[in-house]
Design a protein around this motif. Structure first.
Motif, PDB file in Angstrom:
ATOM      1  N   GLY A 439      13.856   5.154  16.480  1.00  0.00           N
ATOM      2  CA  GLY A 439      12.482   4.730  16.501  1.00  0.00           C
ATOM      3  C   GLY A 439      11.530   5.861  15.663  1.00  0.00           C
ATOM      4  N   GLU A 440      10.784   7.061  16.149  1.00  0.00           N
ATOM      5  CA  GLU A 440       9.898   7.568  15.212  1.00  0.00           C
ATOM      6  C   GLU A 440      10.569   8.712  14.268  1.00  0.00           C
ATOM      7  N   GLU A 441      10.773   8.575  13.227  1.00  0.00           N
ATOM      8  CA  GLU A 441      11.164  10.553  12.823  1.00  0.00           C
ATOM      9  C   GLU A 441      10.841  11.607  13.134  1.00  0.00           C
ATOM     10  N   VAL A 442      11.899  12.344  13.745  1.00  0.00           N
ATOM     11  CA  VAL A 442      10.020  13.797  14.466  1.00  0.00           C
ATOM     12  C   VAL A 442      10.699  15.201  13.137  1.00  0.00           C
ATOM     13  N   PHE A 443      11.810  14.695  12.880  1.00  0.00           N
ATOM     14  CA  PHE A 443      12.583  15.416  11.694  1.00  0.00           C
ATOM     15  C   PHE A 443      13.514  15.212  10.878  1.00  0.00           C
ATOM     16  N   PRO A 444      13.217  14.965   8.889  1.00  0.00           N
ATOM     17  CA  PRO A 444      12.185  15.576   8.332  1.00  0.00           C
ATOM     18  C   PRO A 444      10.807  15.517   8.590  1.00  0.00           C
ATOM     19  N   GLY A 445      10.390  14.093   9.563  1.00  0.00           N
ATOM     20  CA  GLY A 445       8.773  13.513   9.763  1.00  0.00           C
ATOM     21  C   GLY A 445       8.818  12.238   8.024  1.00  0.00           C
ATOM     22  N   LYS A 446       8.552  11.271   8.772  1.00  0.00           N
ATOM     23  CA  LYS A 446       8.219  10.448   7.232  1.00  0.00           C
ATOM     24  C   LYS A 446       6.876  10.850   6.269  1.00  0.00           C
ATOM     25  N   HIS A 447       6.131  11.938   7.093  1.00  0.00           N
ATOM     26  CA  HIS A 447       4.756  13.190   6.044  1.00  0.00           C
ATOM     27  C   HIS A 447       5.949  13.890   4.851  1.00  0.00           C
ATOM     28  N   ARG A 448       7.566  13.904   5.190  1.00  0.00           N
ATOM     29  CA  ARG A 448       7.936  14.385   4.162  1.00  0.00           C
ATOM     30  C   ARG A 448       8.556  14.224   3.775  1.00  0.00           C
ATOM     31  N   GLN A 449       8.622  13.500   2.424  1.00  0.00           N
ATOM     32  CA  GLN A 449       9.359  12.232   1.333  1.00  0.00           C
ATOM     33  C   GLN A 449       9.712  13.131   0.084  1.00  0.00           C
ATOM     34  N   ASN A 450       8.936  13.810  -0.783  1.00  0.00           N
ATOM     35  CA  ASN A 450       9.769  14.408  -2.108  1.00  0.00           C
ATOM     36  C   ASN A 450      10.193  15.615  -1.505  1.00  0.00           C
ATOM     37  N   ASP A 451      10.889  15.496  -2.587  1.00  0.00           N
ATOM     38  CA  ASP A 451      12.210  16.800  -2.157  1.00  0.00           C
ATOM     39  C   ASP A 451      11.606  17.917  -2.211  1.00  0.00           C
ATOM     40  N   GLU A 452      10.516  19.030  -2.486  1.00  0.00           N
ATOM     41  CA  GLU A 452       9.332  19.816  -1.946  1.00  0.00           C
ATOM     42  C   GLU A 452       8.967  19.777  -0.641  1.00  0.00           C
ATOM     43  N   GLU A 453       8.916  18.568  -0.424  1.00  0.00           N
ATOM     44  CA  GLU A 453       8.269  18.538   0.893  1.00  0.00           C
ATOM     45  C   GLU A 453       9.454  18.113   2.092  1.00  0.00           C
ATOM     46  N   ILE A 454      10.728  18.202   1.668  1.00  0.00           N
ATOM     47  CA  ILE A 454      11.767  18.151   2.136  1.00  0.00           C
ATOM     48  C   ILE A 454      12.409  19.721   2.712  1.00  0.00           C
ATOM     49  N   MET A 455      12.457  20.367   1.401  1.00  0.00           N
ATOM     50  CA  MET A 455      12.934  21.341   1.757  1.00  0.00           C
ATOM     51  C   MET A 455      12.122  22.458   2.200  1.00  0.00           C
ATOM     52  N   HIS A 456      10.980  22.229   1.782  1.00  0.00           N
ATOM     53  CA  HIS A 456      10.472  23.428   3.061  1.00  0.00           C
ATOM     54  C   HIS A 456      10.139  22.798   4.291  1.00  0.00           C
ATOM     55  N   GLY A 457      10.696  21.419   4.586  1.00  0.00           N
ATOM     56  CA  GLY A 457      11.172  21.323   6.247  1.00  0.00           C
ATOM     57  C   GLY A 457      12.245  22.129   6.572  1.00  0.00           C
ATOM     58  N   ILE A 458      13.206  21.931   5.938  1.00  0.00           N
ATOM     59  CA  ILE A 458      14.672  22.076   5.635  1.00  0.00           C
ATOM     60  C   ILE A 458      14.592  23.953   6.233  1.00  0.00           C
ATOM     61  N   ARG A 459      14.118  24.953   5.425  1.00  0.00           N
ATOM     62  CA  ARG A 459      14.388  26.311   5.533  1.00  0.00           C
ATOM     63  C   ARG A 459      12.994  26.624   7.001  1.00  0.00           C
ATOM     64  N   GLN A 460      11.742  25.676   7.430  1.00  0.00           N
ATOM     65  CA  GLN A 460      12.158  25.805   8.588  1.00  0.00           C
ATOM     66  C   GLN A 460      12.290  25.733  10.237  1.00  0.00           C
ATOM     67  N   ASN A 461      13.841  24.366   9.768  1.00  0.00           N
ATOM     68  CA  ASN A 461      14.593  24.170  10.666  1.00  0.00           C
ATOM     69  C   ASN A 461      16.089  24.641  10.068  1.00  0.00           C
ATOM     70  N   VAL A 462      16.284  25.280   9.569  1.00  0.00           N
ATOM     71  CA  VAL A 462      17.360  25.138   9.106  1.00  0.00           C
ATOM     72  C   VAL A 462      18.023  26.339  10.404  1.00  0.00           C
ATOM     73  N   SER A 463      19.632  26.382  10.833  1.00  0.00           N
ATOM     74  CA  SER A 463      19.492  27.273  11.370  1.00  0.00           C
ATOM     75  C   SER A 463      21.684  27.029  11.005  1.00  0.00           C
ATOM     76  N   HIS A 464      21.943  27.466  12.118  1.00  0.00           N
ATOM     77  CA  HIS A 464      24.269  27.604  11.498  1.00  0.00           C
ATOM     78  C   HIS A 464      24.732  27.006  13.015  1.00  0.00           C
ATOM     79  N   VAL A 465      25.867  26.730  12.882  1.00  0.00           N
ATOM     80  CA  VAL A 465      27.020  26.043  13.265  1.00  0.00           C
ATOM     81  C   VAL A 465      27.843  26.722  14.592  1.00  0.00           C
ATOM     82  N   TYR A 466      27.389  28.194  14.402  1.00  0.00           N
ATOM     83  CA  TYR A 466      28.575  28.775  14.972  1.00  0.00           C
ATOM     84  C   TYR A 466      29.976  29.692  14.807  1.00  0.00           C
ATOM     85  N   HIS A 467      29.961  29.718  12.908  1.00  0.00           N
ATOM     86  CA  HIS A 467      31.187  29.373  12.507  1.00  0.00           C
ATOM     87  C   HIS A 467      31.199  30.922  11.595  1.00  0.00           C
ATOM     88  N   PRO A 468      31.158  31.840  11.942  1.00  0.00           N
ATOM     89  CA  PRO A 468      30.550  33.089  11.641  1.00  0.00           C
ATOM     90  C   PRO A 468      32.103  33.276  11.355  1.00  0.00           C
TER      91      PRO A 468
END
Length: 532
Positions: A439-468
């Motif tokens: 269905g609908e792409e919630v993230f990155p979202g269809k409004h993010r298509q070029n590299d700069e837009e995707i990277m902006h979304g990554i910075r807003q959503n990046v997290s970690h996998v509990y592997h410190p």
């Protein structure tokens, strides 16, 4: 007075407690800040997400705002209790690629190449598939296949990945990472098979093993440069225990450097700022923190055959199936499906790991709005990150949480890998096999298509996998904290045995490698006692 004191009953400390106490001549003390209790929630594989809200078995740390991640702080769950993070993790059993361990040896850590560590992976394993070149059958740790994929989305995703060119992989621990498939898990007969149940509880009947729970270590005790014991807080009192042979620190990548610094072992400049007198200068303590940077690609589903809190009847049915016979999807981890791929053709070994979930999942499962909707999420992480953070003290209070700075995307190469990983995962999810679900792409979202837009979304959503890992790294350079025998540089009778000693993060969920480290360390410690 004991022969050995182990501080921390997590995945490393629990293994050590079992192996060292096997010889009735060794008097072993295991100190744990968490409870000695167990619970149905801990035992139930499909219920591990509850620990994101329930803090009895979770330290529930929070990192500092991250400049590389839109100034966001990150929730940092770590296990607390008999079994540590193996009590609350997703139970995925992976080791990474042989080159990860060969890289450790190439950094000067003799005896830590893949050929050296593989026997210890095999030693700990009781694999449901039996004994083979890469697997063991006689170990204490149950490793098993899930009975089946209960959610259609899981099989459909694997079909889509194959349409995109990924092979089907039925074993991510035979040194062939590429592909998609079902992971193996530390689950036995529908119950979590963590270090607590596999290593600690079977050893509790031994008269030579003393377990002190709900006891928070506050300071290592020294006579000159020799570690002789530990002070801890329990029930409002400060108590001390002493070791005739060795003190072993197994608090994990966040707590181990904290206790060292509280004890005056660390970088003199930082200790002075905290009002702590330096007992031994080691500038690498707390440095070199690594975790897997991860982002989820989240989609709504056109069907209602995944997991959603809005579908009450299926959830009640699943609960009854489990309670009455350890059957149904709750006997599985929700992270049943995953795999690896290369971010580009220039990469020699797969550098992206996948965890697929048949539900909309973000913010460590704490986004309830997502959980109520119907959808799915494909989490991709940088398998061998170059970014480095650090752990410091907030103050000189031993009851305070450590100060954690993750710096998840501080190295530009990690952003580059994540960008390519997101674009490749979009291709996979765009395959025809998922047409009936996507269905609908919630993230990155269809409004993010070029590299700069995707990277902006990554910075807003990046997290970690509990592997410190990495904050007391093994090595011989000026930033190393322990040598290849895991002895703290410049000190006597003190070792560190946990994920903090990893010089570099492996391309895997870190529970299995941590258990391997403890198995190898146990042999080192016992050999040293015999003068071998």
């Amino acid at each position: 007075m004991f022969d050995y004191i182990i501080i921390g009953a997590g995945s490393a400390g629990g293994v050590l407690a079992n192996r060292l106490s096997k010889d009735p001549k060794n008097q072993v003390c295991l100190i744990e800040a968490g409870s000695g209790d167990n619970s149905l929630i801990v035992d139930t594989p499909g219920a591990f997400g509850v620990h994101m809200f329930w803090r009895k078995f979770n330290w529930g740390f929070t990192s500092q705002p991250d400049n590389s991640a839109d100034q966001r702080s990150h929730f940092c769950p770590r296990g607390k209790g008999l079994g540590g993070s193996s009590m609350i993790n997703g139970m995925v059993y992976t080791r990474g690629h042989s080159s990860d361990y060969d890289a450790w040896e190439n950094l000067g850590n003799t005896g830590w190449g893949f050929d050296d560590v593989l026997p210890y992976f095999i030693k700990s394993e009781d694999n449901s598939r039996g004994k083979s070149e890469y697997h063991g059958k006689d170990g204490l740790l149950t490793v098993s296949d899930i009975p089946k994929n209960y959610y259609p989305l899981e099989n459909v995703f694997m079909e889509a990945a194959q349409q995109a060119g990924l092979p089907l992989n039925d074993d991510f621990n035979n040194d062939q990472l590429d592909g998609v498939g079902n992971y193996q898990f530390t689950i036995r007969n529908g119950k979590r098979s963590g270090v607590g149940s596999c290593f600690i509880r079977p050893a509790m009947q031994r008269s030579n093993l003393t377990i002190i729970s709900e006891a928070r270590a506050s300071k290592l005790l020294f006579e000159g440069k020799k570690a002789v014991g530990v002070a801890y807080h329990q029930s409002g009192e400060t108590k001390q225990v002493y070791a005739a042979k060795e003190v072993i620190l197994s608090g994990g990548a966040l707590n181990s450097p904290q206790l060292l610094m509280l004890s005056g072992v660390g970088d003199t400049e930082h200790l002075s700022q905290m009002g702590i007198e330096t007992h031994h200068h080691l500038q690498g303590v707390g440095k070199n923190l690594q975790d897997h940077p991860e982002v989820p690609l989240v989609y709504k589903s056109l069907r209602k055959d995944g997991y959603s809190l809005s579908s009450i009847f299926p959830r009640v049915k699943e609960g009854l199936q489990y309670l009455l016979g350890k059957n149904g999807p709750i006997q599985n981890s929700i992270t049943a499906v995953g795999g690896y791929y290369k971010s580009s053709d220039d990469v020699a070994v797969a550098d992206v790991q996948i965890h697929f979930l048949p539900l909309m999942f973000a913010d460590h499962g704490r986004n309830i709005e997502y959980l109520i909707d119907h959808g799915f999420s494909a989490h991709v992480n940088v398998a061998r990150p170059k970014s480095r953070g650090f752990v410091q003290l907030r103050n000189n209070d031993p009851m305070a949480d450590p100060l954690i700075q993750l710096n998840l995307l501080s190295h530009p190469d990690d952003m580059d890998v994540l960008l390519k990983a997101v674009k490749k995962m979009r291709t996979i999810i765009g395959m025809s096999a998922l047409d009936s679900h996507r269905g609908e792409e919630v993230f990155p979202g269809k409004h993010r298509q070029n590299d700069e837009e995707i990277m902006h979304g990554i910075r807003q959503n990046v997290s970690h996998v509990y592997h410190p890992v990495g904050t007391c790294k093994m090595g011989q350079d000026s930033m190393a904290v322990v040598d290849e025998q895991l002895r703290v540089h410049g000190l006597e009778s003190l070792r560190i045995v946990d994920a903090s000693i990893m010089p570099t993060l492996v391309s895997a969920n870190t529970n299995a490698p941590t258990i391997m480290i403890a198995e190898k360390a146990a042999d080192m410690i016992l050999s040293a006692a015999k003068g071998v």
